[in-house]
Scaffold this motif. Structure first.
Motif, PDB file in Angstrom:
ATOM      1  N   ASP A  33      42.944  47.109   8.987  1.00  0.00           N
ATOM      2  CA  ASP A  33      42.615  45.881   9.730  1.00  0.00           C
ATOM      3  C   ASP A  33      41.145  45.505   9.526  1.00  0.00           C
ATOM      4  O   ASP A  33      40.812  44.326   9.348  1.00  0.00           O
ATOM      5  N   TYR A  46      40.131  56.692   2.620  1.00  0.00           N
ATOM      6  CA  TYR A  46      40.359  57.849   3.476  1.00  0.00           C
ATOM      7  C   TYR A  46      39.884  59.074   2.713  1.00  0.00           C
ATOM      8  O   TYR A  46      40.412  59.383   1.636  1.00  0.00           O
ATOM      9  N   PHE A  87      51.726  55.368   3.658  1.00  0.00           N
ATOM     10  CA  PHE A  87      50.969  54.272   4.244  1.00  0.00           C
ATOM     11  C   PHE A  87      51.242  52.982   3.470  1.00  0.00           C
ATOM     12  O   PHE A  87      51.427  51.912   4.045  1.00  0.00           O
ATOM     13  N   ASP A 146      54.586  51.623   4.383  1.00  0.00           N
ATOM     14  CA  ASP A 146      54.500  51.020   5.708  1.00  0.00           C
ATOM     15  C   ASP A 146      53.837  49.644   5.614  1.00  0.00           C
ATOM     16  O   ASP A 146      54.360  48.637   6.107  1.00  0.00           O
ATOM     17  N   ARG A 153      42.404  45.341  19.295  1.00  0.00           N
ATOM     18  CA  ARG A 153      42.154  45.490  17.861  1.00  0.00           C
ATOM     19  C   ARG A 153      41.504  44.223  17.306  1.00  0.00           C
ATOM     20  O   ARG A 153      40.566  44.288  16.496  1.00  0.00           O
ATOM     21  N   LEU A 180      37.445  55.971   6.511  1.00  0.00           N
ATOM     22  CA  LEU A 180      37.997  56.856   7.539  1.00  0.00           C
ATOM     23  C   LEU A 180      37.737  58.273   7.032  1.00  0.00           C
ATOM     24  O   LEU A 180      38.320  58.707   6.048  1.00  0.00           O
ATOM     25  N   THR A 205      38.658  54.948  12.672  1.00  0.00           N
ATOM     26  CA  THR A 205      39.178  56.191  13.232  1.00  0.00           C
ATOM     27  C   THR A 205      40.686  56.328  13.043  1.00  0.00           C
ATOM     28  O   THR A 205      41.265  57.330  13.439  1.00  0.00           O
ATOM     29  N   GLY A 206      41.325  55.329  12.452  1.00  0.00           N
ATOM     30  CA  GLY A 206      42.765  55.409  12.210  1.00  0.00           C
ATOM     31  C   GLY A 206      43.108  54.634  10.945  1.00  0.00           C
ATOM     32  O   GLY A 206      42.322  53.782  10.499  1.00  0.00           O
ATOM     33  N   PHE A 207      44.284  54.931  10.363  1.00  0.00           N
ATOM     34  CA  PHE A 207      44.656  54.307   9.093  1.00  0.00           C
ATOM     35  C   PHE A 207      44.827  52.798   9.232  1.00  0.00           C
ATOM     36  O   PHE A 207      44.338  52.023   8.416  1.00  0.00           O
ATOM     37  N   LYS A 208      45.556  52.375  10.273  1.00  0.00           N
ATOM     38  CA  LYS A 208      45.806  50.941  10.387  1.00  0.00           C
ATOM     39  C   LYS A 208      44.544  50.192  10.799  1.00  0.00           C
ATOM     40  O   LYS A 208      44.321  49.065  10.375  1.00  0.00           O
TER      41      LYS A 208
END
Lengths: 690, 690
Positions: free
Chosen positions: A285, A215, A170, A173, A444, A239, A278-281
């Motif tokens: 954000d 996370y 991550f 990325d 988003r 998350l 609910t998601g990494f990105k």
């Protein structure tokens, strides 16, 4: 913990000249950024990467306070003992082969835990990717040194990621896409010693961190975690993996940890003001948005003005805001008049403000700046949602002035960007440096706007007074297992929870006397030890409207039960809405209180919310306020509004009862009928440990 | 329409050597890709960009079938007349300054419409970005020629975008990020002649298009649009702008078109198998996924196997699937045993399959291939969700073999990718060429998987038989405005819709006789012309249980109404669930039928679905199946299941009634009470045109 984050000297055990190995990557990463002493340890080399190499930890000079270990797992315990003997205060163990790798690995991890207990050395990991600090330029990790090429852009968000590879992946990325500045990324791995609570505590005190994202698959120190979040002035986004049955099973097999009940986790996090992702990105954000706009006063509604170059994008943005319940600002006449000055004559101004025709006449910079100035000055506007395009159509706008003006007025600005690849990246980097989060999808961006203006619970610890009365303790002391309806309600009543008028009636005469006192209709219920489903077993008679009917029902029930049970007479009550309330003991968070809507439709919707007990009054009110069907609570179509204070009081008392008596496993009040708005427990059960 | 998509020769009116002008960009775009004749038209130049320039359209030689016009709006009508005179068959008008630009522009646009009608020339635009065809290499648009540099990667998805700038901007974003191959992008602009229906019809017949995405603000030819979608074998995804009140207001001011009722639009689109999106990139992601996996048999449940290199990503994926109701596959023992061969001894295999420890032992390529082979062969697996990483950790896997194996077995593969910027882009491009959609966020990937396995309605046109009986026509002929409850239900009953037993009673004797016949309890209602809210006005008496109570209620009502009304006697019925059904006339789609759950909680949820009338039986069943609370329809906690066939029959009959009588504005059956599962209209109103 400073020796992990700001060490004076670092020993790297497992250093190697082989560029394909992690032990080499760690060294190169250290050499690129770490300013203190670096001691590669490997008895087979004199130097590695041009640095003097040392044969063992024992021989190392000062300054030295941190070791990074990347050797095969079987060697790790000995190395840690040597580190402790040398006086090293902390070790990051990046090797894998511990609890995540079968029984042998688990045994090895237990050995590490024992060493930490005995020696006081702090252990981070094992099976982790260590730490990256983009401000200091510290990469204490075997992540590829290529990460430096694309720039570790420093930012305001720190992350704690349980999963090792995920944190590395991550990070790569995020860093190489260059669009989201980070402060510190901590990969906690197997948490033999240092855990998410330790790291969260550090990051909340860290001046370079404005928001924290985590996370997590399990929160074993649940209460400590919540207390840290409760006291935090910085936004925290979590998350939580494993909230669904399938995800929980996967989490168990991944880290052998209980993921817990998803609804309870959500309730506990909401109670202390944590934002869920609910998601990494999405987590990232939310973090970078909240890092810029950490705490908007709860009274600010979040009325959004949209400035766009495309009618279609404005429409889709308005739809997106509406779907999330975020209001579109109604622009004041003054604002409209001011924007009108750059508009073509034929074009009316409304929100979303479509600037394209004006841009064609006056150029993008002038038009966007003028319109932004106008809407930011409008007292009916709480936030600006600006659409940008990079790489064509002469649409690129410098937002420096707009960012300054927005900051002056204390109004958040969020930017949605479309554009060609390289210009987009440049625009995003520049604009984010101005403190304006740039998002690449409208939905988003809209979610981020909603997150800014969603009031986060300000949880206060509950007052310690008013413990349940001594009579309750006496009743519970002698009891075990499931208590019957009447005994359960007696305890609840003694705790101050309103319950329906009822009494055990040994004879028909007693039943008739009570019914005459309360007035008909009444209800008769047969209480048989061990019979949980009274209705299914024919032991409930509702709506008994006369003495004759009472007599018939009484004889009937008496015969049905034989000598096994007792008969309970209740006043029959009617009211709307029918709620449920209860409490349970969660493996991560301990005693928790629940509230929900009763009835089948509510069951289909699964509309119930949780909070950790004991609850403050604010906790209880916010628990009710999180119900999806809360409109019903406020009175709807003739139903009187529920007395929220009375409902909150019941939930607070339930929480106190649970907190005071660890033997109580579960409490269930169903239904909790609102009679003229006042909730009344009509049926209930308390389950104790066996 | 072929002259728009495959012209032999193109005249460019408005060509210019000024590289900053759109007229120059169009010419350069044509020269880069168009193989036919190119005729720049501008009387001021001999050549432009090295091509012979012509003084006027009139002078142009053959072959010539298309003109692209990019001159100031006031000149456009004359130019179009010249094009028609020259025999040019189609014109793309890319100039702006028409209906979007005030009354003067609207007048100009009306002139264009008149020319098209008179001459038969087809007009595309105005105020549009024209056409891009990535397969042919045609860019008939003033979009920046820089778009060629980043490669117009040909793909399977064609797009129709109403908003001009948006289509250009979105195209640049898609093309330069290089990750989503497109076939044709059509920017329709103001739709003076060619509209989304014309383009959709063309694209559905186009061999280079496998899926179509449309961004629309209005669907004026609603019925034609639905009919095209109904007949399409290709997946169609629609992002409909203006579904919310704020969005609808913005759409009105953007294109002066009615956006329509959002719930009706959703119902109509679902009825004909269209997938809806809520954002531009989501629309593109759905399109490229469905282009690869256009139609999975409805019997395939969509059980997903997850192959990952990260326990955390697997857990979050499992949570995401669960949240959308997509099942996680239960792997067969054979499958587990086969995967076990590449696993370390200590590690059990379960789904999600965390391959990391196996990768460490055997390398990513071997492990991913072996595991994919195993799960694809498992009869309990319907789809593979594979996690990929590009640019580090030796994790990059070539998916060629896996793609081939999956295709052979007819099982979709979806890939989630994390990684460094450049390697990610390369991996995504390569992998998508194999027919595997690559997504960058887990929640989006999960949405795409759900979309593959969501059965799309196969709508059949309703049989034309069984029109409403002649008696209904007679009753409607003389009526106007709102019909009272009894007259409304009489018409519904004559159409074959079951209604509660009831009769008008002029005298107490008549009332008593009817009540004796049906049995008590009964209901009395006072019907007063113009009184819509009977309950609020005290004109309803429920639960009349005896002759004495009937007499009292009758006298009471009679007195309350004076001589103004009639008294209606009804049998009192009980049952669950209480539904609502109805019909309305939508400005875009005409007559539509609605079904929903009754009661306050349902009203809070807004759970009602729509379909366009007349309905086939399948339409009606699918309308019911789309209800959020459909579990209640199937019987829940002791409530008998609703007779779906009987409910569908009522909806079909409502649709027929609406379709047959254009004077009916609205029908409302509320409540439609299910008595032992059979729905019965208990109250109803029909509203006719005044």
């Amino acid at each position: 913990m400073d020796f992990f984050f700001q060490p004076q000297g670092i020993a790297l055990i497992g250093a190697t000249p082989n560029p394909l190995k992690g032990g080499n990557a760690i060294l190169r990463n250290l050499l690129k950024g770490f300013k203190g002493a670096i001691y590669p340890v490997n008895p087979r080399y004199e130097t590695i990467e041009g640095v003097r190499c040392w044969p063992s930890v024992t021989a190392l000079p000062d300054p030295l306070d941190l070791a990074i270990v990347f050797v095969p797992a079987p060697h790790v315990p000995d190395i840690i003992r040597q580190c402790a003997a040398r006086g090293i205060r902390g070790v990051m163990i990046e090797s894998s082969g511990f609890a995540e790798a079968g029984p042998q690995g688990a045994a090895r991890q237990a050995e590490l835990a024992a060493i930490a207990r005995e020696t006081g050395i702090r252990l981070w990991g094992p099976n982790c990717m260590g730490l990256v600090d983009a401000h200091a330029g510290y990469v204490f990790s075997f992540v590829s040194p290529a990460i430096w090429d694309d720039g570790l852009i420093p930012g305001k968000v720190s992350l704690v990621v349980q999963s090792g590879l995920l944190s590395g992946g991550f990070l790569i990325d995020l860093a190489t896409h260059g669009t989201a500045g980070i402060s510190k990324v901590c990969s906690v791995g197997n948490k033999v010693d240092v855990n998410e609570c330790d790291l969260l505590a550090y990051l909340l005190a860290d001046p370079a961190t404005e928001a924290v994202g985590l996370y997590l698959e399990a929160i074993p120190e649940g209460r400590r975690f919540l207390e840290l979040c409760r006291r935090s002035a910085k936004p925290i986004v979590v998350l939580k993996g494993g909230k669904s049955p399938g995800g929980a099973a996967a989490a168990r097999s991944h880290t052998a940890s209980m993921a817990g009940n998803g609804a309870v986790v959500s309730g506990a996090l909401a109670q202390v003001g944590v934002v869920e992702a609910t998601g990494f990105k999405q987590m990232m954000d939310f973090c970078r948005t909240l890092a810029e706009y950490p705490r908007v006063p709860a009274t600010v509604r979040g009325r959004v003005a949209i400035l766009t170059y495309s009618g279609g994008s404005g429409i889709v943005s308005a739809d997106g805001l509406d779907a999330l319940g975020v209001p579109l600002a109604r622009l004041a006449d003054d604002t409209l008049a001011e924007i009108k000055q750059v508009f073509p004559d034929w074009m009316p101004v409304s929100n979303p403000v479509d600037l394209w025709p004006a841009v064609e006449q006056h150029g993008a910079q002038k038009v966007f700046s003028a319109a932004a100035r106008a809407v930011l000055a409008d007292p009916g506007v709480d936030a600006l949602f600006i659409h940008a395009f990079a790489g064509g159509f002469a649409l690129e706008v410098d937002l420096t002035e707009i960012a300054a003006e927005a900051r002056r007025r204390g109004k958040p600005v969020i930017c949605w960007l479309l554009g060609a690849r390289e210009p987009s990246r440049r625009f995003q980097t520049t604009t984010q440096a101005l403190g304006i989060p740039v998002l690449r999808e409208i939905p988003r961006a809209v979610e981020c706007i909603k997150t800014i203006f969603t009031p986060r619970a300000v949880s206060t610890p509950p007052p310690a007074d008013n413990p349940p009365p001594a009579s309750v303790a006496a009743r519970l002391r002698s009891a075990r297992g499931a208590l019957d309806e009447h005994r359960s309600k007696t305890i609840l009543a003694e705790c101050g929870i309103p319950v329906v008028a009822e009494c055990l009636v040994a004879t028909l005469a007693a039943a008739t006397a009570a019914a005459e006192k309360w007035g008909y209709p009444v209800v008769l219920k047969g209480l048989v030890p061990g019979a949980v489903h009274k209705t299914e077993q024919g032991l409930v008679r509702l709506g008994i409207a006369s003495a004759a009917a009472l007599e018939a029902a009484f004889r009937d029930l008496d015969a049905a039960m034989g000598a096994k049970g007792e008969i309970l007479l209740q006043r029959m009550v009617h009211g709307q809405p029918e709620l449920i309330a209860g409490a349970l003991r969660d493996p991560q968070f301990g005693p928790c209180v629940m509230c929900g809507l009763g009835g089948t439709l509510a069951e289909i919707l699964g509309d119930a919310t949780f909070a950790v007990a004991p609850l403050s009054r604010e906790d209880a009110l916010s628990l009710v306020g999180r119900l999806k069907t809360r409109q019903l609570i406020d009175g709807f179509r003739g139903t009187p509004p529920v007395d929220r204070a009375a409902l909150a009081d019941i939930l607070v008392r339930l929480g106190r009862l649970m907190a005071a008596f660890p033997d109580i496993r579960e409490i269930d009040i169903n239904p909790l009928i609102c009679v003229n708005g006042r909730p009344l427990a009509v049926d209930a059960s308390i389950i104790l440990a066996d």
